[in-house]
Design a protein around this motif. Structure first.
Motif, PDB file in Angstrom:
ATOM      1  N   VAL A 331       4.009   7.695 -10.242  1.00  0.00           N
ATOM      2  CA  VAL A 331       2.614   8.046 -10.529  1.00  0.00           C
ATOM      3  C   VAL A 331       1.881   8.417  -9.244  1.00  0.00           C
ATOM      4  O   VAL A 331       1.126   9.403  -9.198  1.00  0.00           O
ATOM      5  N   LEU A 332       2.063   7.659  -8.196  1.00  0.00           N
ATOM      6  CA  LEU A 332       1.400   7.973  -6.930  1.00  0.00           C
ATOM      7  C   LEU A 332       1.850   9.322  -6.383  1.00  0.00           C
ATOM      8  O   LEU A 332       1.047  10.093  -5.855  1.00  0.00           O
ATOM      9  N   LYS A 333       3.124   9.615  -6.515  1.00  0.00           N
ATOM     10  CA  LYS A 333       3.614  10.906  -6.042  1.00  0.00           C
ATOM     11  C   LYS A 333       3.027  12.044  -6.870  1.00  0.00           C
ATOM     12  O   LYS A 333       2.668  13.108  -6.338  1.00  0.00           O
ATOM     13  N   LEU A 380      -5.686   4.019 -10.656  1.00  0.00           N
ATOM     14  CA  LEU A 380      -6.489   4.901  -9.794  1.00  0.00           C
ATOM     15  C   LEU A 380      -7.028   4.138  -8.584  1.00  0.00           C
ATOM     16  O   LEU A 380      -7.141   4.689  -7.482  1.00  0.00           O
ATOM     17  N   SER A 381      -7.353   2.886  -8.761  1.00  0.00           N
ATOM     18  CA  SER A 381      -7.799   2.071  -7.633  1.00  0.00           C
ATOM     19  C   SER A 381      -6.662   1.878  -6.627  1.00  0.00           C
ATOM     20  O   SER A 381      -6.870   1.903  -5.407  1.00  0.00           O
ATOM     21  N   ASN A 385      -6.073   3.422  -2.372  1.00  0.00           N
ATOM     22  CA  ASN A 385      -5.608   2.665  -1.204  1.00  0.00           C
ATOM     23  C   ASN A 385      -4.128   2.938  -0.904  1.00  0.00           C
ATOM     24  O   ASN A 385      -3.411   2.075  -0.411  1.00  0.00           O
ATOM     25  N   GLN A 386      -3.682   4.136  -1.224  1.00  0.00           N
ATOM     26  CA  GLN A 386      -2.264   4.432  -1.051  1.00  0.00           C
ATOM     27  C   GLN A 386      -1.852   4.477   0.418  1.00  0.00           C
ATOM     28  O   GLN A 386      -0.651   4.420   0.723  1.00  0.00           O
ATOM     29  N   ASP A 387      -2.804   4.589   1.327  1.00  0.00           N
ATOM     30  CA  ASP A 387      -2.432   4.581   2.748  1.00  0.00           C
ATOM     31  C   ASP A 387      -1.897   3.215   3.177  1.00  0.00           C
ATOM     32  O   ASP A 387      -1.267   3.095   4.237  1.00  0.00           O
ATOM     33  N   LEU A 388      -2.150   2.170   2.378  1.00  0.00           N
ATOM     34  CA  LEU A 388      -1.607   0.849   2.666  1.00  0.00           C
ATOM     35  C   LEU A 388      -0.251   0.622   2.009  1.00  0.00           C
ATOM     36  O   LEU A 388       0.332  -0.451   2.152  1.00  0.00           O
ATOM     37  N   ILE A 391       6.497   3.395   0.867  1.00  0.00           N
ATOM     38  CA  ILE A 391       7.575   3.510  -0.118  1.00  0.00           C
ATOM     39  C   ILE A 391       8.903   3.599   0.620  1.00  0.00           C
ATOM     40  O   ILE A 391       9.091   4.466   1.480  1.00  0.00           O
ATOM     41  N   TYR A 392       9.789   2.682   0.289  1.00  0.00           N
ATOM     42  CA  TYR A 392      11.128   2.669   0.886  1.00  0.00           C
ATOM     43  C   TYR A 392      12.136   3.029  -0.186  1.00  0.00           C
ATOM     44  O   TYR A 392      12.188   2.392  -1.247  1.00  0.00           O
TER      45      TYR A 392
END
Length: 1248
Positions: A331-333, A380-381, A385-388, A391-392
């Motif tokens: 979802v983030l991607k 969405l929240s 904050n996806q900079d925190l 992904i490995y």
């Protein structure tokens, strides 16, 4: 609670103190509680037999069963409303049955317990080391089998990162999923790690109390010390506690058999720990970073993920592990691609589009979820904050990049809080702890953060103490001024941080104990200068007096370097050079009782001080870097070689010893290479470099340090040999033929003719003055050869001779007449002194041989003859010269002078010859001992003759051969040992077999040793061995007759055995041992032949230095020089100009220019070495590997861009079709009447 915890801190000083009795932790039930369900809320799916808390109806207390009306009005069970707190009844120590005596700690506590109390319990009562990092593993608690690559990450990468940083790994602590995998990894690490390792992996289990199997075994209201815990030994996952964890926090919210009750407590505990400041090294100045790792997981995990991200807690998601982790990563991607493809990244339209996209994902992958809108807002929240989030993925990153991503995640989280450098100190210390200088360069020193000097002090100390030279270089290049950083106090702290097992620490502690012992001795109670009493109590009050100081460092360096350098730090400590050790220790104790103001001073030579500190610890890369930064490169490298070689002699461990010797050889090569650059640049300056006294290294010169360091490779350099040859020939031309010297020696007036060529001092002085003028203009210049008079003092009485310390004006202030100057130039040259000593020594041997062979008369009054008396006088002059060499040269003590004199092999030879001569001379004066004295004189002649070997060592062809012969002598001794063993074995057996009784000792010794030795060379008398060859010999078997001197008869019983032993003896000695000796000689010759020239050049310096210091007159006329020396030193009080050899003292300006020029040559060498290293195969492979990694990353980016382009093309195609449909619809309707037809796509396409 605070008072209770503080009280127990004092009571239980350690884990052992806690086990003394149960009463030590009796306060725990008063502080920590448990939760019990007090309201039976029926679960509709259980037909009234089970509560919504998970427990059966019969398992509830009576109060929970009684209120049926109240519970009937409630539809949802809640822990805070339907459970009640009671004192905990499960705490103490846990012993797993069948797994050894390993003890873990556990406690049952309520879900709303205060994190501060729990943290104090963990660190203060249970003595678990405070964390430097907390990694909380979330998810993966189901019995679904973990993927192989996920298990590998947990077992290898996570545990390795935890061990390197001193981290806590927080999981569920059960034998299932992630908890079991982490437990096995901790077990494997504990098995592989050394027992003395201070960094242990701490695994902390936080699990729901109601989910633990066999939990009733832990229940004991008074505490269990320990509690026996039995679990099934099964290979399948289960919900038993894992025995590989150090502690368990069993969170009780009143529920049974389900996860989730511990999540809120774990989040609050992590948040509390993240606000604590403990520091990487316990300094209490930095915050503890907390990182959450999500593996698989359920939908309920999204709530915790969102709340943690809002608190700026970084997360790492293992993409590909399954569950909610893969969902949120996808979802983030997708949202990121949507944002990148949108023209305006901000606005309500984008927000609406994102919501729709998230709803589609939820409907597609989570169709059973009812709260879609709530989950949409939460996702969405999280995206905001996806900079925190890091992904490995096993597909994108290799296993070696795990710790890199881990540290980058922490750094990005810290950057988000503030761009101030002080906020990133903990991340920088983490990078130092992990030794990831690449991350520090890209993330912390990329220019975004303005580092201050104060921010780099702590990490710099960490890098020094933990041997991280790359970080030291990085800090130095990014604003850390070493002059401000390194004070003498910090230097002492660095020495105090040495490992206890190191040799340097042992040496320092030895001298510290010696200094402290002075305070307890009666003689130390009073000071020798003023008689003021120094009580022990005053010293005991000063804590600094009992710690390592620079005084101990100075004494260790003095033991290592000897008298080559003056004591280090003595001037700083207000100690005079030459002071006795005992008095220096008393003055040092007195100084430490005061303010010790020297500690706050800046170190005058910081790089050299750090270089010595690194050498004492045998830190290779650190020492080489400090050498690169320090001045006086050649002398520093030779000093490092000296220190390391002396330390290697003291080191007991073979591996460390070889490592020190290897580093010493490296510094010798560096000194050789730097001097080679200097010599090729300018010969005259390189000569100054060799003989210039160094203030930093205690007045030592390069030549002195090279001799002390046994730097044979350095002495083999052409520049060093050129200087020695120039000193050897004095002011004469070096191409002067020897026969001209011999002829001039016997016909002195030839010195005033042009028979021998001399250099003119005036021209040389003018040349040197011109060169000094050029020195101020540039640091490179033409070639110029100095005269000997400008580099060294050549003769003891030649005070007006031009010294290198004088200026050109001073050297030309007095000019000797031509007759005197030319006379001195010839007779004061070392080669002339050598020639005179050789000729006179040959004459001495001739006289000695003549007396022994022709004119050795009987004892007095008939002898000795006049010629023999003259020989006695001659030897007396030799004794005077040996005394001068021992006690006159140098400013050392008598014992030190004698020790240095005895260390030389040829001085031992001289002492042996003189001792034999004195003994023989005394014995020959009496009739009783006349023959013994004559024999001693004959042996003494042999010793004096062997002394010629040392004289001819200066010859270029004979010198290396003498070195080879000396090495072969060691092989001879080994051969004689084997030969002696076999000769003794054969000789005794042969004598016993041939003669049954022979009490004559001299004959026994002959037959046991002498005859078997002659057998080796073929002298075998068969009549003495073989009975068949025995002729008519008068012999007897009578013991009395044999004792009277008659010949005993041979025993013929086992004569055949004698023959067999002879054959075996000759076979072993003549074939085996002799060939062994030849093989040893061949090996020694081939080994030494390659380096014999290097050895010879090294010994040549000793010979040149010896004759450079000798008076020009040879024995027996040398007595005149000795009388002259006695008058000048003790009557006229004229100071010696030849106390030390080959020294030059420059003023500060000239010395700085010379050091700057030397530094330039060193930089040129380092650039050349760097180019060679880059061209080597290993470096090429590294660069190729880096390029391949970059290409792979670009390929990954290209794939991502390609996917985005395909998505944009699809959207454009959709827009095109929608517009076409719109145009077609409008054209077919009658709403709008267009004057012209709609445009067609073919009209806008380019023509082919």
């Amino acid at each position: 609670m605070g008072k209770t915890v503080e009280k127990d801190k004092e009571v239980s000083g350690g884990r052992g103190g806690m086990r003394k009795s149960q009463k030590d932790q009796s306060w725990i039930p008063k502080v920590f509680k448990k939760r019990v369900c007090t309201a039976f809320i029926e679960d509709t799916s259980s037909n009234g037999t089970q509560c919504q808390c998970g427990a059966l109806h019969d398992a509830h207390i009576s109060a929970a069963k009684g209120d049926c009306f109240g519970t009937a009005m409630v539809s949802q069970w809640d822990s805070t409303q339907h459970s009640t707190e009671f004192p905990t009844d499960a705490f103490g120590e846990l012993e797993f049955a069948g797994t050894g005596r390993r003890i873990s700690h556990f406690i049952r506590l309520a879900s709303d317990s205060e994190p501060q109390k729990v943290y104090n319990l963990l660190t203060c009562i249970w003595n678990i080391p405070r964390p430097n990092l907390v990694v909380s593993v979330v998810g993966g608690n189901s019995q679904q089998k973990l993927k192989t690559w996920v298990r590998k990450v947990l077992r290898q990468e996570l545990v390795r990162a935890a061990q390197s940083t001193g981290a806590w790994i927080v999981t569920g602590g059960l034998r299932e999923g992630v908890g079991r995998c982490v437990g096995e990894a901790v077990r494997d690490h504990a098995t592989a790690a050394p027992s003395i390792s201070k960094k242990k992996v701490i695994a902390l289990g936080i699990a729901p109390w109601g989910l633990v199997e066999n939990r009733q075994q832990l229940v004991n209201p008074q505490g269990s010390f320990p509690a026996k815990y039995y679990m099934k030994n099964t290979m399948q996952d289960s919900q038993f506690l894992d025995n590989n964890y150090q502690a368990f926090l069993l969170v009780d919210d009143g529920s049974v058999g389900r996860w989730g009750g511990e999540a809120a407590f774990q989040a609050r505990l992590e948040n509390y720990i993240s606000n604590l400041k403990t520091g990487i090294w316990g300094s209490g100045s930095i915050e503890i970073p907390v990182l959450c790792m999500l593996i698989a997981g359920e939908v309920s995990t999204l709530e915790r993920l969102d709340l943690s991200l809002r608190c700026c807690t970084p997360w790492m998601l293992l993409h590909g592990s399954g569950g909610i982790t893969d969902f949120i990563c996808n979802v983030l991607k997708d949202l990121e691609s949507l944002t990148a493809s949108t023209m305006s990244p901000e606005g309500e339209g984008l927000r609406l589009e994102q919501k729709n996209r998230v709803r589609e994902w939820l409907k597609k992958h989570l169709p059973l979820e009812k709260e879609v809108e709530k989950l949409t807002e939460r996702i969405l929240s999280i995206y905001q904050n996806q900079d925190l989030i890091t992904i490995y993925s096993s597909e994108q990153e290799g296993p070696d990049d795990f710790d890199t991503l881990l540290l980058k995640a922490l750094v990005r989280a810290s950057k988000r809080k503030s761009s101030d450098a002080s906020e990133h100190t903990e991340e920088l210390k983490l990078a130092v702890a992990w030794n990831r200088v690449d991350i520090a360069k890209t993330e912390l020193f990329s220019g975004d953060i303005q580092w201050r000097y104060e921010d780099l002090e702590g990490p710099m100390t960490d890098a020094l103490v933990n041997n991280k030279p790359q970080f030291v270089r990085l800090f130095t290049e990014n604003g850390l001024n070493i002059l401000d950083y390194l004070t003498y106090e910090r230097l002492e702290n660095l020495y105090r941080s040495l490992p206890d097992s190191s040799l340097a620490y042992t040496l320092l502690q030895r001298h510290l104990l010696e200094r402290l012992s002075i305070t307890s001795s009666p003689r130390a109670d009073t000071d020798g200068t003023n008689g003021v009493k120094n009580p022990d109590s005053s010293l005991a009050e000063s804590s600094l007096a009992n710690e390592l100081t620079l005084f101990e460092v100075s004494r260790v360096l003095q033991d290592i370097t000897g008298d080559v350098c003056q004591p280090f730090y003595y001037r700083l400590l207000e100690l005079e050079h030459g002071i006795s050790t005992r008095r220096a220790m008393k003055l040092m104790n007195k100084l430490l009782q005061g303010q010790s103001g020297y500690r706050a001073e800046r170190c005058r030579s910081p790089w050299v001080s750090l270089f010595i500190w690194a050498l004492l610890q045998n830190l290779h890369q650190m020492a080489v870097y400090f050498w690169e930064m320090a001045g006086e490169s050649v002398l520093s490298a030779l000093s490092g070689c000296r220190i390391l070689r002396e330390l290697s002699k003291m080191e007991g461990e073979t591996e460390t010893k070889l490592s020190m010797e290897g580093l010493a050889a490296r510094f010798e090569n560096l000194a050789h290479d730097v001097f080679s650059e200097c010599y090729q640049s300018r010969e005259s300056r390189s000569f100054k470099l060799l003989i210039m006294k160094s203030y930093v290294w205690g007045g030592a010169t390069c030549l002195q340090m090279a001799i002390a360091a046994d730097a044979r490779l350095f002495f083999s350099h052409d520049g060093v040999q050129s200087l020695l040859s120039q000193i050897w020939w004095g002011d004469m031309e070096r191409n002067t033929q020897v026969w001209k010297l011999v002829l001039t020696f016997f016909i002195p007036p030839l010195v005033y003719a042009d028979f021998i060529s001399f250099r003119e001092p005036e021209e040389e002085i003018n040349t040197e003055m011109g060169s000094f003028g050029k020195d101020h203009e540039n640091l490179d210049g033409g070639e110029m050869v100095q005269s000997l008079s400008e580099m060294a003092n050549i003769e003891e009485g030649y005070q007006e001779h031009t010294h290198l310390t004088s200026t050109p004006k001073a050297s030309s202030s007095y000019k000797w007449p031509f007759l005197v100057s030319r006379w001195r130039q010839f007779w004061f040259a070392p080669v002339t002194s050598f020639l005179g000593n050789v000729l006179m020594y040959f004459l001495f041997l001739v006289v000695f041989a003549y007396i022994l062979l022709v004119d050795f008369r009987p004892p007095p009054p008939n002898g000795p003859s006049t010629m023999e008396l003259f020989l006695y006088f001659w030897v007396f002059t030799l004794v005077c010269e040996e005394l001068r060499q021992t006690f006159v040269l140098g400013n050392t003590t008598i014992l030190q002078s004698m020790r240095f004199y005895i260390q030389d092999v040829w001085n031992k030879c001289d002492l042996t010859a003189i001792a034999f001569f004195i003994l023989g001379m005394c014995c020959r004066m009496f009739h009783v001992t006349y023959e013994f004295g004559r024999a001693m004189m004959c042996l003494d002649y042999m010793v004096f003759t062997l002394r010629l070997i040392h004289i001819f060592a200066v010859h270029k062809q004979l010198g290396p051969k003498i070195i080879i012969v000396g090495k072969m002598m060691k092989d001879v001794f080994f051969f004689l040992f084997f030969l002696g063993v076999w000769l003794l074995a054969y000789g005794v057996a042969n004598q016993a077999l041939l003669y049954s009784y022979d009490p004559r000792p001299h004959w026994v010794l002959r037959r046991v040793f002498y005859r078997p030795y002659l057998y080796i060379f073929g002298q075998i008398p068969l009549q003495d061995i073989d009975a068949t060859k025995l002729g008519d010999v008068q012999c007897t078997d009578n013991a009395t007759a044999i004792q009277m001197g008659e010949e005993p008869c041979m025993n013929l019983y086992v004569n055949w055995l004698v023959i067999v032993l002879l054959v075996v003896y000759l076979l072993i000695t003549n074939i085996l041992l002799l060939n062994l000796l030849i093989a040893m000689f061949s090996y020694t010759f081939s080994k030494v032949q390659e380096k014999s020239d290097t050895y010879w050049k090294f010994q040549r310096f000793n010979l040149i230095a010896e004759y450079h210091s000798r008076p020009s007159l040879a024995p027996p006329f040398i007595l005149l020089s000795h009388l002259n020396l006695l008058i000048k030193r003790y009557i006229r009080k004229v100071p010696s100009m030849k106390v030390q050899h080959f020294e030059l003292t420059l003023n500060s300006l000239a010395a700085n220019q010379l050091h700057t020029w030397e530094a330039i040559q060193k930089e040129n060498l380092l650039v050349t070495l760097s180019k060679k290293q880059k061209d080597c195969d290993s470096e090429r492979l590294k660069r190729t590997s880096t390029k391949v990694d970059n290409v792979l990353k670009h390929v990954t980016d290209l794939r991502d861009h390609d996917r985005r382009l395909r998505q944009v093309e699809a959207e454009l195609e959709y827009c095109s079709k929608a517009l076409s449909w719109l145009v077609e619809s409008i054209s077919q309707s009658n709403l709008i009447k267009a004057e012209q037809p709609p445009p067609k796509l073919q009209d806008f396409l380019p023509s082919p």
